[in-house]
Design an enzyme around this catalytic site. Sequence first.
Site, PDB file in Angstrom:
ATOM      1  N   ALA A 158      -7.514  -4.155  -4.946  1.00  0.00           N
ATOM      2  CA  ALA A 158      -8.821  -4.191  -5.507  1.00  0.00           C
ATOM      3  C   ALA A 158      -8.698  -3.847  -7.165  1.00  0.00           C
ATOM      4  O   ALA A 158      -9.822  -3.451  -7.600  1.00  0.00           O
ATOM      5  CB  ALA A 158      -9.967  -3.447  -4.893  1.00  0.00           C
TER       6      ALA A 158
ATOM      7  N   GLU B  48      -5.806   5.582 -10.799  1.00  0.00           N
ATOM      8  CA  GLU B  48      -5.256   4.797  -9.643  1.00  0.00           C
ATOM      9  C   GLU B  48      -4.958   3.540 -10.654  1.00  0.00           C
ATOM     10  O   GLU B  48      -5.537   2.525 -10.485  1.00  0.00           O
ATOM     11  CB  GLU B  48      -5.951   4.570  -8.531  1.00  0.00           C
ATOM     12  CG  GLU B  48      -5.112   3.656  -7.331  1.00  0.00           C
ATOM     13  CD  GLU B  48      -6.033   3.313  -6.167  1.00  0.00           C
ATOM     14  OE1 GLU B  48      -5.657   3.052  -5.189  1.00  0.00           O
ATOM     15  OE2 GLU B  48      -7.103   2.981  -6.447  1.00  0.00           O
TER      16      GLU B  48
ATOM     17  N   ALA C 271     -11.629  -3.734  -0.636  1.00  0.00           N
ATOM     18  CA  ALA C 271     -11.861  -3.290  -1.826  1.00  0.00           C
ATOM     19  C   ALA C 271     -12.468  -1.813  -1.644  1.00  0.00           C
ATOM     20  O   ALA C 271     -13.527  -1.544  -1.902  1.00  0.00           O
ATOM     21  CB  ALA C 271     -12.814  -4.039  -2.446  1.00  0.00           C
ATOM     22  N   GLY C 272     -11.641  -0.734  -1.382  1.00  0.00           N
ATOM     23  CA  GLY C 272     -12.150   0.427  -0.888  1.00  0.00           C
ATOM     24  C   GLY C 272     -12.908   0.793   0.183  1.00  0.00           C
ATOM     25  O   GLY C 272     -12.909  -0.190   1.017  1.00  0.00           O
TER      26      GLY C 272
ATOM     27  N   ASP D 215     -11.180   6.837  -0.397  1.00  0.00           N
ATOM     28  CA  ASP D 215     -10.978   5.680  -1.336  1.00  0.00           C
ATOM     29  C   ASP D 215     -12.485   4.972  -1.455  1.00  0.00           C
ATOM     30  O   ASP D 215     -12.389   3.619  -1.591  1.00  0.00           O
ATOM     31  CB  ASP D 215      -9.957   4.813  -0.794  1.00  0.00           C
ATOM     32  CG  ASP D 215      -9.451   3.625  -1.888  1.00  0.00           C
ATOM     33  OD1 ASP D 215      -9.772   3.845  -3.175  1.00  0.00           O
ATOM     34  OD2 ASP D 215      -9.005   2.622  -1.637  1.00  0.00           O
TER      35      ASP D 215
ATOM     36  N   ARG E 173      15.416  -4.514   8.139  1.00  0.00           N
ATOM     37  CA  ARG E 173      16.547  -4.466   7.433  1.00  0.00           C
ATOM     38  C   ARG E 173      16.399  -4.081   6.193  1.00  0.00           C
ATOM     39  O   ARG E 173      17.158  -3.605   5.079  1.00  0.00           O
ATOM     40  CB  ARG E 173      17.268  -6.044   7.421  1.00  0.00           C
ATOM     41  CG  ARG E 173      17.814  -6.209   8.710  1.00  0.00           C
ATOM     42  CD  ARG E 173      18.779  -7.384   8.880  1.00  0.00           C
ATOM     43  NE  ARG E 173      18.045  -8.687   8.586  1.00  0.00           N
ATOM     44  CZ  ARG E 173      17.387  -9.399   9.690  1.00  0.00           C
ATOM     45  NH1 ARG E 173      17.466  -8.857  10.772  1.00  0.00           N
ATOM     46  NH2 ARG E 173      16.403 -10.341   9.263  1.00  0.00           N
TER      47      ARG E 173
ATOM     48  N   ASN F 122      -1.552   0.492   2.927  1.00  0.00           N
ATOM     49  CA  ASN F 122      -2.536  -0.217   2.141  1.00  0.00           C
ATOM     50  C   ASN F 122      -1.856  -0.507   0.714  1.00  0.00           C
ATOM     51  O   ASN F 122      -1.693   0.340   0.051  1.00  0.00           O
ATOM     52  CB  ASN F 122      -3.920   0.470   2.252  1.00  0.00           C
ATOM     53  CG  ASN F 122      -4.336   0.250   3.515  1.00  0.00           C
ATOM     54  OD1 ASN F 122      -4.850   1.455   4.187  1.00  0.00           O
ATOM     55  ND2 ASN F 122      -4.663  -0.742   4.042  1.00  0.00           N
TER      56      ASN F 122
ATOM     57  N   ASP G 109     -10.755   5.410   8.002  1.00  0.00           N
ATOM     58  CA  ASP G 109     -12.229   4.922   8.314  1.00  0.00           C
ATOM     59  C   ASP G 109     -12.360   3.964   9.286  1.00  0.00           C
ATOM     60  O   ASP G 109     -13.532   3.441   9.500  1.00  0.00           O
ATOM     61  CB  ASP G 109     -12.416   4.550   6.971  1.00  0.00           C
ATOM     62  CG  ASP G 109     -11.969   3.274   6.385  1.00  0.00           C
ATOM     63  OD1 ASP G 109     -10.885   2.860   6.854  1.00  0.00           O
ATOM     64  OD2 ASP G 109     -12.360   2.553   5.741  1.00  0.00           O
ATOM     65  N   GLY G 110     -11.255   3.639  10.034  1.00  0.00           N
ATOM     66  CA  GLY G 110     -11.279   2.924  11.101  1.00  0.00           C
ATOM     67  C   GLY G 110     -11.311   1.483  10.869  1.00  0.00           C
ATOM     68  O   GLY G 110     -11.142   0.405  11.470  1.00  0.00           O
TER      69      GLY G 110
END
Length: 290
Positions: A86, A75, A254-255, A220, A173, A165, A194-195
Amino acid sequence: MTSAGFFDMHVHGGGGASFGEDPEGNRVAAEWHRAHGTEGMLASLVTLAPDDMLRAVSVLAEAPGTEGIAGIHLEGPWLSPHYAGAHDPRLLREPDLDELERLLDAGGGHIRMVTIAPELPGAIPAIELLVARGVVAAVGHTDATYEQTLQAISAGATVATHLFNAMRPIHHREPGPIPALLENPTVTIELIADGVHVHPAIYRMVLAAVGPDRIALVTDAMCAAGMPDGPYQLGQLPVTVISGKARLTDGTIAGSTASMADLYRFAVTHAGPEVATLQTSINPLRAVGI
């Protein structure tokens, strides 16, 4: 838990350890997720300096088969500085085919997926190289326009890295990457359900837009998964976990600290067990060609 077991195609660590150049840390992280129902996973690396990333890939290339590690996901480092998330912005860089070739060679065929921002100079040739080498190209951490995202998909990109994210939001537009990724039937949509990362209404909206077969739920997760609140590290960046939510000092998420079992329960609540099974095992396995 699903009968097939979970497969997490995007996970950075857990149980106090991060995936990288420490073989014992790789085992600990994978073991924690395996203990929570994840039978297989891609070990994801955040952006690192070139030599550090090469070392981490070389070590992880020996890891497949260890506690369910099935391959490697890069990533970064070829991500937008505007949507670094992050990732250490000082280490982000434009795609370089020589560096990419070195990493793929060091991975010995175990690099399964690479996330790239398609608007960067050299990104499209990099995506074409990945596809030619049998690696899944993913679009993420991006400030791409709608048209640039379509170009990446035409070049062979087939995954959206944690949709919404760390990417340019939708504007009526200037649509940006999200509608382009949603409307193309060849693209698998990662969601961090994950909410914290996406609201349940967004999950239901994506489900209605693309159907159950194109969504792959990913944790993640970082090293703090399964650990107490407190200070941690993600790559070179300090992270603080409060009430299970991991954030950088500026408040950037951060994840996660979730397991795939958490995501499965989320999907059961909002879509039912059959859809939850698809999105936590079958869809991610298909997306990365396992």
